[in-house]
Design an enzyme around this catalytic site. Structure first.
Site, PDB file in Angstrom:
ATOM      1  N   LEU A  54      74.791  43.517  53.679  1.00 28.24           N
ATOM      2  CA  LEU A  54      75.525  44.531  54.205  1.00 28.24           C
ATOM      3  C   LEU A  54      75.464  44.083  55.693  1.00 28.24           C
ATOM      4  CD1 LEU A  54      76.772  47.475  54.014  1.00 28.24           C
ATOM      5  CD2 LEU A  54      74.397  48.243  54.822  1.00 28.24           C
ATOM      6  N   LYS A 107      64.400  44.352  42.179  1.00 25.78           N
ATOM      7  CA  LYS A 107      65.159  43.631  42.885  1.00 25.78           C
ATOM      8  C   LYS A 107      65.713  44.496  44.282  1.00 25.78           C
ATOM      9  CE  LYS A 107      67.703  40.792  39.780  1.00 25.78           C
ATOM     10  NZ  LYS A 107      68.965  40.813  38.683  1.00 25.78           N
ATOM     11  N   TYR A 128      57.427  49.341  40.471  1.00 25.12           N
ATOM     12  CA  TYR A 128      57.536  50.168  41.651  1.00 25.12           C
ATOM     13  C   TYR A 128      56.543  49.958  42.798  1.00 25.12           C
ATOM     14  CZ  TYR A 128      58.328  54.733  44.187  1.00 25.12           C
ATOM     15  OH  TYR A 128      58.430  55.525  45.229  1.00 25.12           O
ATOM     16  N   LYS A 154      67.223  42.884  61.973  1.00 28.51           N
ATOM     17  CA  LYS A 154      66.961  41.581  62.747  1.00 28.51           C
ATOM     18  C   LYS A 154      68.255  41.471  63.375  1.00 28.51           C
ATOM     19  CE  LYS A 154      66.666  36.833  61.978  1.00 28.51           C
ATOM     20  NZ  LYS A 154      66.775  35.820  60.765  1.00 28.51           N
ATOM     21  N   ARG A 179      60.108  64.191  36.802  1.00 26.06           N
ATOM     22  CA  ARG A 179      58.909  64.073  37.670  1.00 26.06           C
ATOM     23  C   ARG A 179      58.231  65.728  37.354  1.00 26.06           C
ATOM     24  NH1 ARG A 179      60.656  61.935  43.736  1.00 26.06           N
ATOM     25  NH2 ARG A 179      62.666  62.137  42.910  1.00 26.06           N
ATOM     26  N   GLY A 186      66.907  41.953  57.428  1.00 26.29           N
ATOM     27  CA  GLY A 186      67.772  40.845  57.966  1.00 26.29           C
ATOM     28  C   GLY A 186      68.949  41.479  58.775  1.00 26.29           C
ATOM     29  N   THR A 196      70.552  57.042  41.070  1.00 23.85           N
ATOM     30  CA  THR A 196      70.101  58.437  40.859  1.00 23.85           C
ATOM     31  C   THR A 196      70.643  59.590  41.866  1.00 23.85           C
ATOM     32  OG1 THR A 196      68.033  57.834  42.462  1.00 23.85           O
ATOM     33  CG2 THR A 196      67.813  57.597  40.130  1.00 23.85           C
TER      34      THR A 196
HETATM   35  P1  NAD Z   1      66.122  59.526  44.722  1.00 26.68           P
HETATM   36  O1  NAD Z   1      66.085  58.788  43.389  1.00 26.68           O
HETATM   37  O2  NAD Z   1      66.573  61.062  44.782  1.00 26.68           O
HETATM   38  O3  NAD Z   1      66.681  58.798  45.711  1.00 26.68           O
HETATM   39  C1  NAD Z   1      66.777  57.206  45.680  1.00 26.68           C
HETATM   40  C2  NAD Z   1      68.134  56.960  46.357  1.00 26.68           C
HETATM   41  O4  NAD Z   1      68.289  55.426  46.404  1.00 26.68           O
HETATM   42  C3  NAD Z   1      69.510  57.227  45.362  1.00 26.68           C
HETATM   43  O5  NAD Z   1      70.433  58.090  45.932  1.00 26.68           O
HETATM   44  C4  NAD Z   1      69.758  56.122  44.674  1.00 26.68           C
HETATM   45  O6  NAD Z   1      71.012  56.137  43.965  1.00 26.68           O
HETATM   46  C5  NAD Z   1      69.663  55.155  45.787  1.00 26.68           C
HETATM   47  N1  NAD Z   1      69.531  53.722  45.374  1.00 26.68           N
HETATM   48  C6  NAD Z   1      68.650  53.254  44.297  1.00 26.68           C
HETATM   49  N2  NAD Z   1      68.834  51.936  44.111  1.00 26.68           N
HETATM   50  C7  NAD Z   1      69.878  51.661  45.019  1.00 26.68           C
HETATM   51  C8  NAD Z   1      70.317  50.415  45.391  1.00 26.68           C
HETATM   52  N3  NAD Z   1      69.987  49.111  44.905  1.00 26.68           N
HETATM   53  N4  NAD Z   1      71.511  50.240  46.394  1.00 26.68           N
HETATM   54  C9  NAD Z   1      71.745  51.413  46.984  1.00 26.68           C
HETATM   55  N5  NAD Z   1      71.174  52.704  46.704  1.00 26.68           N
HETATM   56  C10 NAD Z   1      70.244  52.627  45.819  1.00 26.68           C
HETATM   57  O7  NAD Z   1      64.499  59.607  45.139  1.00 26.68           O
HETATM   58  P2  NAD Z   1      63.867  60.206  46.357  1.00 26.68           P
HETATM   59  O8  NAD Z   1      62.886  61.234  45.783  1.00 26.68           O
HETATM   60  O9  NAD Z   1      64.850  60.874  47.294  1.00 26.68           O
HETATM   61  O10 NAD Z   1      63.021  59.038  47.120  1.00 26.68           O
HETATM   62  C11 NAD Z   1      63.463  58.524  48.251  1.00 26.68           C
HETATM   63  C12 NAD Z   1      62.706  57.395  48.646  1.00 26.68           C
HETATM   64  O11 NAD Z   1      61.359  57.850  49.114  1.00 26.68           O
HETATM   65  C13 NAD Z   1      62.231  56.217  47.720  1.00 26.68           C
HETATM   66  O12 NAD Z   1      62.414  54.944  48.685  1.00 26.68           O
HETATM   67  C14 NAD Z   1      60.945  56.593  47.136  1.00 26.68           C
HETATM   68  O13 NAD Z   1      60.253  55.436  46.806  1.00 26.68           O
HETATM   69  C15 NAD Z   1      60.243  57.273  48.151  1.00 26.68           C
HETATM   70  N6  NAD Z   1      59.231  58.206  48.085  1.00 26.68           N
HETATM   71  C16 NAD Z   1      59.673  59.383  47.204  1.00 26.68           C
HETATM   72  C17 NAD Z   1      58.719  60.093  46.712  1.00 26.68           C
HETATM   73  C18 NAD Z   1      59.125  61.561  46.187  1.00 26.68           C
HETATM   74  O14 NAD Z   1      57.903  62.359  45.894  1.00 26.68           O
HETATM   75  N7  NAD Z   1      60.224  62.071  46.075  1.00 26.68           N
HETATM   76  C19 NAD Z   1      57.377  59.961  47.133  1.00 26.68           C
HETATM   77  C20 NAD Z   1      56.967  58.617  47.561  1.00 26.68           C
HETATM   78  C21 NAD Z   1      58.106  57.721  48.043  1.00 26.68           C
HETATM   79  N1  UDP Z   2      53.193  65.053  34.533  1.00 29.12           N
HETATM   80  C1  UDP Z   2      52.818  66.040  33.470  1.00 29.12           C
HETATM   81  N2  UDP Z   2      53.849  66.553  32.767  1.00 29.12           N
HETATM   82  C2  UDP Z   2      55.235  66.193  33.079  1.00 29.12           C
HETATM   83  C3  UDP Z   2      55.527  65.290  34.299  1.00 29.12           C
HETATM   84  C4  UDP Z   2      54.520  64.723  34.801  1.00 29.12           C
HETATM   85  O1  UDP Z   2      51.783  66.281  33.048  1.00 29.12           O
HETATM   86  O2  UDP Z   2      55.966  66.618  32.268  1.00 29.12           O
HETATM   87  C5  UDP Z   2      51.749  64.647  35.078  1.00 29.12           C
HETATM   88  C6  UDP Z   2      51.857  63.170  35.277  1.00 29.12           C
HETATM   89  O3  UDP Z   2      51.333  62.539  34.341  1.00 29.12           O
HETATM   90  C7  UDP Z   2      51.331  62.819  36.545  1.00 29.12           C
HETATM   91  C8  UDP Z   2      51.617  64.106  37.263  1.00 29.12           C
HETATM   92  O4  UDP Z   2      52.022  64.987  36.370  1.00 29.12           O
HETATM   93  O5  UDP Z   2      49.734  62.979  36.196  1.00 29.12           O
HETATM   94  C9  UDP Z   2      52.780  63.625  38.376  1.00 29.12           C
HETATM   95  O6  UDP Z   2      53.715  63.003  37.856  1.00 29.12           O
HETATM   96  P1  UDP Z   2      55.129  62.719  38.489  1.00 29.12           P
HETATM   97  O7  UDP Z   2      55.835  61.714  37.547  1.00 29.12           O
HETATM   98  O8  UDP Z   2      55.677  63.922  39.177  1.00 29.12           O
HETATM   99  O9  UDP Z   2      54.647  61.919  39.708  1.00 29.12           O
HETATM  100  P2  UDP Z   2      53.616  60.479  39.871  1.00 29.12           P
HETATM  101  O10 UDP Z   2      52.683  61.126  41.111  1.00 29.12           O
HETATM  102  O11 UDP Z   2      52.716  60.270  38.628  1.00 29.12           O
HETATM  103  O12 UDP Z   2      54.578  59.373  40.639  1.00 29.12           O
HETATM  104  N1  UDP Z   3      71.512  40.185  55.881  1.00 27.65           N
HETATM  105  C1  UDP Z   3      72.245  41.442  55.844  1.00 27.65           C
HETATM  106  N2  UDP Z   3      72.995  41.668  56.918  1.00 27.65           N
HETATM  107  C2  UDP Z   3      73.044  41.398  58.109  1.00 27.65           C
HETATM  108  C3  UDP Z   3      72.024  40.174  58.328  1.00 27.65           C
HETATM  109  C4  UDP Z   3      71.473  39.834  57.140  1.00 27.65           C
HETATM  110  O1  UDP Z   3      72.354  41.931  54.778  1.00 27.65           O
HETATM  111  O2  UDP Z   3      73.517  41.811  58.860  1.00 27.65           O
HETATM  112  C5  UDP Z   3      70.976  39.573  54.661  1.00 27.65           C
HETATM  113  C6  UDP Z   3      71.155  38.261  54.652  1.00 27.65           C
HETATM  114  O3  UDP Z   3      71.999  38.155  53.428  1.00 27.65           O
HETATM  115  C7  UDP Z   3      70.017  37.520  54.232  1.00 27.65           C
HETATM  116  C8  UDP Z   3      68.987  38.450  54.471  1.00 27.65           C
HETATM  117  O4  UDP Z   3      69.761  39.602  54.985  1.00 27.65           O
HETATM  118  O5  UDP Z   3      70.031  37.012  52.928  1.00 27.65           O
HETATM  119  C9  UDP Z   3      67.580  38.114  55.248  1.00 27.65           C
HETATM  120  O6  UDP Z   3      68.217  37.881  56.563  1.00 27.65           O
HETATM  121  P1  UDP Z   3      67.429  36.733  57.534  1.00 27.65           P
HETATM  122  O7  UDP Z   3      68.354  36.492  58.908  1.00 27.65           O
HETATM  123  O8  UDP Z   3      66.313  37.084  57.447  1.00 27.65           O
HETATM  124  O9  UDP Z   3      67.706  35.308  56.511  1.00 27.65           O
HETATM  125  P2  UDP Z   3      68.498  34.017  56.478  1.00 27.65           P
HETATM  126  O10 UDP Z   3      69.967  34.810  56.515  1.00 27.65           O
HETATM  127  O11 UDP Z   3      68.192  33.377  57.507  1.00 27.65           O
HETATM  128  O12 UDP Z   3      68.362  33.698  55.250  1.00 27.65           O
END
Ligand code: NAD
Ligand code: UDP
Ligand code: UDP
Length: 343
Positions: free
Chosen positions: A88, A116, A170, A130, A211, A127, A62
């Protein structure tokens, strides 16, 4: 003011925003996962301007390169195209762990990938923390409270989440990510910080991420109907992105390791919110009611006394000011997309 400072390419030479000079002792190596996303890119701007070395890791699900392109090539900046579901190995002092889709349509698009990212991805980052003894801040969410039974929500509330509903990938993903943070703290002495972020808005939100803020502004700007889901009596509290960045920095650099709510307690019903946006944009849009969404939380408002007490933090930007900046941003984005369609 940040936006004004950001100038890019001028006569073929790249002009970077001004960064502070830090001595080796004060300069940190900071990893921002999800740093090409909405919140992450604003955080990156702030950390870069403070003079730190910043590495962004993003899989561009995203996020967009454009959000950080003004730093590409800067000696303090590195952008890695990497998916955190895979391990990483780098060397850093702090990790802001933001990678995860955040808007409901995005995280529901591929629930398994969302799980995931929040489970395997968070384990990998813990990890890494750590191994290199870095402090990790998790971007958690108000969604850990689910459809809350107490109002406003404070950090001691355990939440009310449907574990098999459409939002569960989520909500439960973030809940277990929090659990992992405290397990690594207890068992491996990893320093963790947990921010429970409430609804946040501002420039660089995605146009089509579904959103409520982006939907309503775009609908109003294009004189389309504003789509309220359900009766519009559900409430949300909206925080401007610069306030969130202040809070994330304050939390990371504090001594406080329990979860902290970061949000703006200014609560509005979604119907009210539709009217506010329509009047700010000034169009003729009709406000229509669409079917309600399953498991949509009815009320949400942060209790921020913990952040006030331990971080001396509270939001500064009033809703209308933040909304006007966001409207300007979307206006530009619309012009830009029309321009590129023509060419
Ligand atoms: P966003 O979607 O703009 O940013 C998320 C970023 O994570 C993106 O750049 C996406 O490409 C990257 N990403 C997703 N999966 C990935 C993966 N597997 N490996 C590497 N990169 C990955 O969303 P945001 O609004 O900037 O949110 C950022 C963080 O803040 C998120 O963790 C979200 O859960 C948290 N958060 C945001 C809000 C909000 O209102 N914006 C509210 C609560 C929590
Ligand atoms: N919502 C809405 N119309 C839209 C998008 C969202 O009425 O076009 C509502 C949604 O049902 C929720 C609130 O606005 O009650 C906030 O939605 P959003 O997806 O921004 O974030 P959430 O807090 O639900 O994660
Ligand atoms: N890991 C990583 N970068 C690091 C060290 C660990 O991505 O520099 C990852 C590693 O692949 C592992 C996970 O983090 O699966 C958790 O690490 P931890 O040391 O707790 O677990 P372990 O390696 O002992 O299973």
């Amino acid at each position: 003011k940040m936006e004004n400072k950001i100038k890019t390419l001028e006569q073929g030479k790249k002009i970077y925003p001004e960064v502070k000079f830090l001595t080796y002792k004060d300069r940190k190596r900071i990893l921002v996962t999800g740093g090409a996303g909405f919140v992450g890119s604003h955080l990156v701007d702030r950390l870069m301007m403070q003079g730190h070395e910043v590495t962004v890791v993003d899989n561009f699900f995203t996020g967009r390169k454009r959000n950080v392109e003004h730093w590409v090539g800067h000696e303090n900046f590195e952008l890695l195209h990497h998916d955190i579901v895979n391990p990483l190995y780098i060397e850093v002092d702090q990790i802001y762990h933001l990678a995860s889709p955040a808007s409901p349509p995005n995280y529901m698009y591929n629930p398994i990938k969302t799980l995931k990212t929040n489970t395997l991805g968070t384990i990998n980052m813990l990890g890494l923390a750590k191994r290199v003894r870095a402090r990790l801040l998790l971007a958690s969410t108000s969604e850990v409270y689910g459809d809350p039974e107490i109002h406003p929500q404070n950090e001691d509330y355990w939440g009310h989440v449907n574990p098999i509903g459409p939002r569960a990938c989520y909500d439960e993903g973030k809940r277990v990510a929090e659990t992992m943070c405290y397990a690594y703290e207890k068992q491996e002495n990893v320093e963790v910080r947990v921010a429970r972020i409430f609804n946040t808005f501002g420039p660089r939100m995605h146009m089509n991420d579904g959103r409520v803020v982006s939907n309503f502004i775009l609908q109003a700007l294009q004189n389309e109907s504003i789509t309220v889901y359900g009766e519009g009596e559900q409430t949300r509290s909206f925080q401007y992105v610069s306030d969130l960045v202040d809070g994330l920095l304050a939390l990371m650099n504090s001594n406080y390791s329990l979860p902290v709510n970061l949000g703006n307690p200014d609560e509005h019903s979604i119907m009210e919110f539709a009217r506010i946006i329509r009047s700010l944009v000034g169009g003729e849009s009709e406000i229509i009611k669409n079917p309600a969404k399953e498991d949509d939380p009815r009320r949400r408002k942060p209790d921020i006394s913990r952040a006030q007490k331990y971080l001396n933090w509270q939001p500064q930007v009033p809703l209308l000011i933040g909304l006007n900046k966001t409207i300007d941003y979307f206006l530009n984005e619309l012009r830009r997309s029309r321009h590129s369609e023509r060419n």
